[in-house]
Design an enzyme around this catalytic site. Structure first.
Site, PDB file in Angstrom:
ATOM      1  NE  ARG A 121      27.178  62.478  27.993  1.00 22.90           N
ATOM      2  CZ  ARG A 121      26.146  63.277  27.780  1.00 22.90           C
ATOM      3  NH1 ARG A 121      25.069  63.164  28.510  1.00 22.90           N
ATOM      4  NH2 ARG A 121      26.192  64.201  26.846  1.00 22.90           N
ATOM      5  CD  GLN A 126      32.825  65.393  34.227  1.00 22.13           C
ATOM      6  OE1 GLN A 126      33.665  66.065  34.812  1.00 22.13           O
ATOM      7  NE2 GLN A 126      31.640  65.140  34.750  1.00 22.13           N
ATOM      8  CG  ASP A 129      30.807  64.609  26.532  1.00 26.17           C
ATOM      9  OD1 ASP A 129      30.426  64.563  25.346  1.00 26.17           O
ATOM     10  OD2 ASP A 129      30.055  64.314  27.484  1.00 26.17           O
ATOM     11  CB  SER A 132      29.185  67.928  27.539  1.00 27.34           C
ATOM     12  OG  SER A 132      28.605  66.763  28.065  1.00 27.34           O
ATOM     13  CE1 TYR A 229      24.068  60.896  25.721  1.00 27.68           C
ATOM     14  CE2 TYR A 229      25.188  58.967  26.594  1.00 27.68           C
ATOM     15  CZ  TYR A 229      25.212  60.133  25.853  1.00 27.68           C
ATOM     16  OH  TYR A 229      26.378  60.529  25.257  1.00 27.68           O
TER      17      TYR A 229
END
Length: 372
Positions: A121, A126, A129, A132, A229
């Site tokens: 992360r 991004q 990912d 997400s 997280y």
């Protein structure tokens, strides 16, 4: 460089790891793209759309033959892609902690397994990912699933026959899924509140127009683990959180739970006693049901009723909006491979930071530190 998009074989999996859009982009990079017959049908993509994008469509054996890179949503069994080149990459979701035997089989087969859910992360990753992108639509779908089971309306309605009260929605766990659940419930006109163990989420909850429900002045509120997280909380905090949630949950019509801890069973957020305190006809959607569940009594793949409360435990929620989740998953994979594409070699070359984070197997061995 031959890139192959295979058809998913896991029960109930409707997504696909490549769309005509990403196939066309891979071809523009200089790759040859092959697609297994029928790979996109359950995500509303016909074989002809891949052909129009420049890809070839064939049965699995022919498509995988000589593959350099295999793309999948859920990693296929190693023996089903044995025609790929020695050392071929397989970029997919591997669920490595729960499916360790599959990882070992990849090592034995000499394949290089790249677990996309291990993507670090960090800012530059991004767009790669998958957690997400898929969680975003899971949060949205969870609210729609709740609305489908709820026998009342979400928004407040003032009519000549009287007023209908707005539904009260409580979101537990404010990651990507939780934030989208808040936004979706707000769009439907519900009164929304939310909680999380990470104090940094309070501002995010309030920015979406929801009420933040937080334990104050108790040691262990930070709750922020590595990579953004959630982490395990202190016993003092857990007790205070349980007391706060119990008093709040009894007043709610709908609760959506989204809490997951990587590599661990999902934390228990709602007990049977708390369920019993809720009004008959209330709904709970447990998005963590496949990891053991946040709710006592939740059953993966079923909608069950306890104390007059319906607990919705659908499996693989991203697959329930397969066309859009496939488009996002496919772009994650394209963004990942194209970011490392070496034009001279006509192949991607991974760097250490991301390569070491996601690589599970290489050279016939399991190499990922998190699995050793």
């Amino acid at each position: 460089m031959k890139i192959v998009i295979v058809k998913e074989q896991a029960p109930g999996e409707r997504r696909v790891a490549g769309t005509p859009e990403t196939a066309k982009k891979f071809i523009a990079l200089g790759a040859e793209v092959a697609v297994e017959t029928g790979a996109g049908v359950t995500a509303s993509i016909g074989d002809d759309a891949y052909v129009a994008a420049g890809a070839t469509v064939a049965d699995r054996a022919a498509a995988v033959a000589g593959a350099d890179i295999v793309l999948a949503v859920q990693a296929p069994a190693a023996e089903t892609i044995s025609g790929a080149k020695p050392g071929a990459w397989v970029a997919a979701s591997f669920n490595p902690f729960a499916e360790r035997a599959r990882v070992d089989a990849y090592a034995t087969a000499g394949l290089e397994a790249l677990a996309m859910e291990f993507m670090p992360r960090i800012t530059r990753a991004q767009s790669m990912d998958i957690l997400s992108s898929q969680s975003n639509l899971s949060g949205y779908k969870a609210v729609l699933d709740a609305a489908a089971e709820y026998d009342r309306a979400f928004p407040m309605m003032m009519t000549a026959a009287g007023t209908v009260s707005a539904a009260r929605v409580f979101v537990m766990g404010v990651g990507v899924a939780g934030l989208q659940a808040i936004a979706t419930a707000r769009r439907l006109g519900a009164q929304v509140s939310a909680t999380d163990v990470r104090s940094a989420t309070k501002e995010q909850i309030e920015s979406l127009g929801a009420k933040a429900i937080f334990v104050e002045n108790v040691k262990g509120i930070e709750g922020e683990g590595s990579g953004g997280y959630a982490t395990e909380m202190s016993d003092e905090y857990k007790a205070a959180q349980a007391e706060l949630v119990s008093s709040h949950i009894a007043k709610q019509d709908i609760v959506i739970t989204t809490a997951l801890i990587p590599g661990r069973p999902a934390p228990r957020l709602i007990s049977d006693a708390q369920l019993a305190s809720m009004k008959p006809g209330s709904i709970i959607v447990d998005l963590a049901v496949e990891a053991g569940g946040n709710v006592e009594g939740a059953v993966a793949g079923e909608v069950v009723e306890r104390h007059g409360v319906k607990i919705v435990g659908h499996r693989n929620v991203p697959s329930r909006v397969a066309a859009d989740t496939s488009a996002l998953f496919s772009r994650n994979l394209y963004n990942f491979l194209s970011a490392f594409w070496d034009k001279e070699k006509n192949a991607p070359v991974l760097d250490e930071e991301i390569g070491n984070a996601i690589r599970l197997t290489q050279g016939g061995k399991v190499v990922n530190e998190r699995l050793l």
